[in-house]
Design an enzyme around this catalytic site. Structure first.
Site, PDB file in Angstrom:
ATOM      1  N   GLU A  86       0.795  -1.232   0.000  1.00  0.00           N
ATOM      2  CA  GLU A  86       0.000   0.000   0.000  1.00  0.00           C
ATOM      3  C   GLU A  86       0.827   1.281   0.000  1.00  0.00           C
ATOM      4  O   GLU A  86       0.578   2.202  -0.759  1.00  0.00           O
ATOM      5  CB  GLU A  86      -0.959   0.036   1.197  1.00  0.00           C
ATOM      6  CG  GLU A  86      -2.258  -0.731   0.985  1.00  0.00           C
ATOM      7  CD  GLU A  86      -2.094  -2.218   1.236  1.00  0.00           C
ATOM      8  OE1 GLU A  86      -1.027  -2.636   1.728  1.00  0.00           O
ATOM      9  OE2 GLU A  86      -3.039  -2.976   0.936  1.00  0.00           O
ATOM     10  N   HIS A 155     -10.794  -4.857  10.351  1.00  0.00           N
ATOM     11  CA  HIS A 155     -11.409  -4.699   9.031  1.00  0.00           C
ATOM     12  C   HIS A 155     -12.776  -4.046   9.087  1.00  0.00           C
ATOM     13  O   HIS A 155     -13.583  -4.197   8.177  1.00  0.00           O
ATOM     14  CB  HIS A 155     -11.547  -6.060   8.349  1.00  0.00           C
ATOM     15  CG  HIS A 155     -10.242  -6.652   7.938  1.00  0.00           C
ATOM     16  ND1 HIS A 155      -9.463  -7.372   8.798  1.00  0.00           N
ATOM     17  CD2 HIS A 155      -9.571  -6.611   6.768  1.00  0.00           C
ATOM     18  CE1 HIS A 155      -8.364  -7.764   8.182  1.00  0.00           C
ATOM     19  NE2 HIS A 155      -8.412  -7.314   6.947  1.00  0.00           N
TER      20      HIS A 155
END
Lengths: 357, 403
Positions: A86, A155
């Site tokens: 990322e 998450h």
């Protein structure tokens, strides 16, 4: 973990006028996923400098299928699969934006954007200011955000307040399909870094979709809130999935004679305070609704701004917040449900504000 | 700490090494150019590399000398201004490393880009800023590179993407600039610079991986000056062979104190990338005379003797001067003339940097967004909340007659 199978298989709705919709018995509908897909498709076609980059966006068709079919249509030069890296690909996308391209940088979920937040805050958001306007950064960071389902604390969270905190970023939070399309197109055309927060739970949900929205020229303005429902007794300010609870609550409240005005923020930065202020000066009551954590959250900011403004004098009751519970998200279903706000919370809070037993 | 130095300058095990100070030169009969031999390069995953025999012409000799002297003098002036408290906050000086930037710039062609970390004054000058613009940026004046909005670490020019303050962030950014070049089928490279300290950031690994996967025309360049702040390379890096740390990315070790070696290495590297074979990873073995920043005297983790020794034996400017004068390419008087000019130029720059005005308060609110409607900006209190009086610094400057 990359919880790719959790949500995208749940709804299979396509833009269709035939499909039965939860919201409309007749008329054209479109899922958020397809609205986003349309926006990407059209903007990639429209401007050769626009490209999509992210994990699994090309050959896999997108972890959540938002980019489905785009690689086949536009090829390797426009749709870039990245490794799981990322900070690296966010930085590459920002560098490409400095050099004049218009990247759409997808985070498989915004949970992973924390790996890259330095590039978003320190590189993307500040360079225009630091360079006194010499270097622009036209980039969109997008992906699913907000509490998901059954995926536990790492998450399942809403990063709206994190990004909205930083000057130089635009932060866009669409709720329905027309907003998803119109605001994503506007974000891609914008000359600034935009954090575009989609809601994971809403991807497969069909929404009304007008002929106007189907057009390639359909763009909604960034920085403008929308009065979704006109009312006179209380102002409910919300965004993204909070809209779902707020609209349901408004319906329920109407049955007891309370007309709630529901404001859909659509954009958190730039922030459209005028619309909120005007509404409060009419209704004299304010309730904010969000799924994120309360501390230093969006509701906290809204209320602070209201209290410091002339609208404060118009309030007949303290403003209240409906938020996610101030805990990390638990896994098990009962506890997970207990960590999130519901329609009932909104109804209850409005009643409290209006002193209705 | 001399071990650090010898490590940085360790010659290739199986190559003949000509020390920079004893370099041979040959005047070419047909032209006035002179051939020099530079120290051998060390190669990683390359069958051949840059030449050790390089040619220098008179014009370039004078130009390189001037540029290195400008950077040296400008940084000295910055150091003095800092001590006089006319420069605030951060100030990282490039003195000692001049051959790296000037040598690399000499090999760049139209459209090539550069991005570096915080030690950016020299690069800003080479990419087009005047010494006045740089020193005035350091003192926060309107004459500055970004009119005082960026300071020491944030200066920009066309094809120069800063001046980046977060160590390591520039590595993927530079790969991104190279991505844009490839995207547009440009035959250009992006020189992506970082120090030996930033070589340990994970972002370098991430950027290197994608650069190799996608064949990006990026040259990652580690300016190894021996220390990441006050930590010698051995205490920070499990491998101090920075040119090999791209693993599958080929690398070259270069004597970063020899401008001719640097120029040749970059010229070769550019050719390599232009042929679509990029990326590459270079290591420039160099040294910084000053501390990490102005708040670091630079003597607690190394000795004054060490610094003096480098100044005496490996200084990039003195070394170059000796060679070009000894070889007869230029005369000592010509260089003295340049010294005089440079001194004057920097003195004048200092004058402006210490007397020019600063941006008016309205500039605080400018440059928040590009091409966006006027914003309301919250002040320290609600009563100081303003509608942007000017959306850009350019508008501010026009309003005060400075543009």
């Amino acid at each position: 973990m990359r919880p790719v199978s959790v949500i995208f298989g749940r709804f299979l709705g396509r833009c269709s006028s035939l499909q039965a919709s939860r919201q409309l018995a007749t008329g054209s509908t479109c899922t958020i996923r397809d609205a986003l897909n349309q926006a990407l498709d059209e903007e990639i076609r429209r401007d050769p400098n626009v490209f999509l980059m992210g994990e699994e966006v090309a050959q896999y068709d997108g972890a959540y299928k938002v980019s489905k079919g785009l690689w086949k249509k536009h090829g390797d030069s426009r749709i870039w699969d990245t490794p799981i890296t990322e900070m690296g690909f966010a930085g590459i996308a920002v560098g490409a934006a400095f050099a004049g391209l218009r990247p759409v940088c997808e985070f498989m979920t915004f949970n992973f954007s924390m790996q890259a937040i330095d590039q978003i805050i320190n590189s993307a958001a500040k360079t225009y200011y630091m360079s006194a306007g010499k270097v622009t950064c036209p980039i969109v960071f997008r992906g699913p955000n907000g509490a998901a389902a059954g995926v536990a604390a790492q998450h399942s969270q809403d990063f709206s307040a994190w990004f909205a905190h930083c000057p130089g970023l635009k932060v866009v939070t669409p709720y329905n399909a027309e907003e998803a399309k119109g605001l994503l197109k506007a974000s891609i055309r914008d000359d600034n870094p935009v954090v575009f927060l989609e809601n994971e739970i809403l991807y497969g949900q069909p929404f009304p979709f007008s002929d106007e929205a189907k057009s390639e020229d359909f763009v909604l303005p960034i920085g403008k809130a929308h009065v979704e429902r006109v009312g006179k007794h209380v102002t409910i300010v919300t965004y993204s999935r909070g809209m779902e609870f707020s609209l349901e609550a408004a319906k329920e409240l109407a049955s007891i004679g309370v007309e709630a005005e529901v404001i859909n923020l659509r954009t958190l930065r730039p922030f459209d305070f005028e619309t909120i202020k005007k509404s409060i000066m009419k209704t004299n009551h304010l309730v904010t609704v969000e799924t994120g954590w309360p501390f230093a959250g969006i509701g906290a900011e809204i209320i602070a701004q209201v209290i410091e403004s002339e609208a404060f004098d118009y309030l007949d009751a303290p403003p209240y917040r409906v938020t996610g519970v101030d805990v990390p998200m638990p896994y098990t279903q009962t506890l997970e449900a207990a960590a999130l706000p519901t329609t009932a919370h909104v109804v209850k809070t409005v009643k409290k504000s209006l002193h209705i037993q | 700490m001399l071990s650090v130095l010898s490590k940085g300058f360790k010659p290739a095990a199986n190559s003949t090494v000509a020390a920079a100070t004893t370099v041979t030169s040959t005047r070419l009969a047909s032209t006035n150019d002179v051939n020099f031999t530079v120290q051998s390069y060390k190669l990683h995953k390359l069958d051949n590399g840059p030449k050790t025999s390089v040619t220098l012409n008179r014009t370039d000799a004078l130009d390189f000398y001037r540029k290195m002297q400008v950077i040296r003098r400008m940084e000295s002036a910055a150091g003095n201004l800092y001590k006089e408290k006319k420069i605030r906050g951060f100030c990282h000086l490039y003195s000692g490393q001049e051959a790296c930037a000037v040598g690399m710039k000499a090999a760049m062609t139209e459209g090539d880009a550069v991005i570096t970390a915080y030690r950016c004054h020299g690069w800003t000058y080479l990419l087009g800023s005047t010494t006045t613009q740089i020193l005035a940026e350091l003192t926060g004046r309107i004459a500055g590179n970004v009119y005082g909005k960026g300071g020491s670490m944030h200066m920009y020019e066309k094809n120069f993407y800063g001046g980046n303050g977060i160590v390591g962030a520039q590595q993927p950014l530079g790969a991104g600039v190279a991505f844009a070049m490839k995207y547009r089928n440009q035959k250009n490279v992006c020189l992506t610079l970082y120090g030996d300290g930033a070589a340990n950031q994970g972002q370098l690994f991430e950027a290197t991986n994608m650069a190799k996967l996608w064949g990006l025309p990026v040259i990652f360049i580690c300016e190894n000056n021996g220390f990441g702040m006050g930590t010698p390379i051995e205490r920070a890096s499990a491998s101090t062979d920075y040119y090999t740390r791209g693993d599958y990315v080929p690398g070259i070790w270069v004597d970063g104190m020899d401008i001719l070696a640097v120029r040749e290495a970059l010229r070769w590297s550019k050719e390599y990338c232009d042929a679509g074979k990029g990326p590459l990873m270079l290591e420039m073995a160099t040294y910084r005379y000053h501390g990490h920043s102005m708040s670091d005297p630079g003597t607690s983790y190394r000795t004054r003797d060490e610094i003096q020794n480098v100044r005496k034996t490996r200084d990039p400017i003195t070394g170059f001067k000796d060679r070009v004068v000894t070889s007869g390419l230029v005369t000592e008087d010509e260089l003295k003339e340049i010294d005089k000019d440079v001194r004057k130029e920097v003195e004048e720059a200092v004058k402006i940097a210490t007397t020019d005005g600063v941006l008016p308060p309205e500039a605080l609110y400018a440059d928040i967004y590009a091409n966006t409607a006027t914003q309301e900006i919250r002040g320290a209190t609600i009563d100081e909340t303003v509608k942007q009086p000017f959306k850009t610094t350019t508008e501010v400057l026009k309003s005060i007659g400075r543009l």
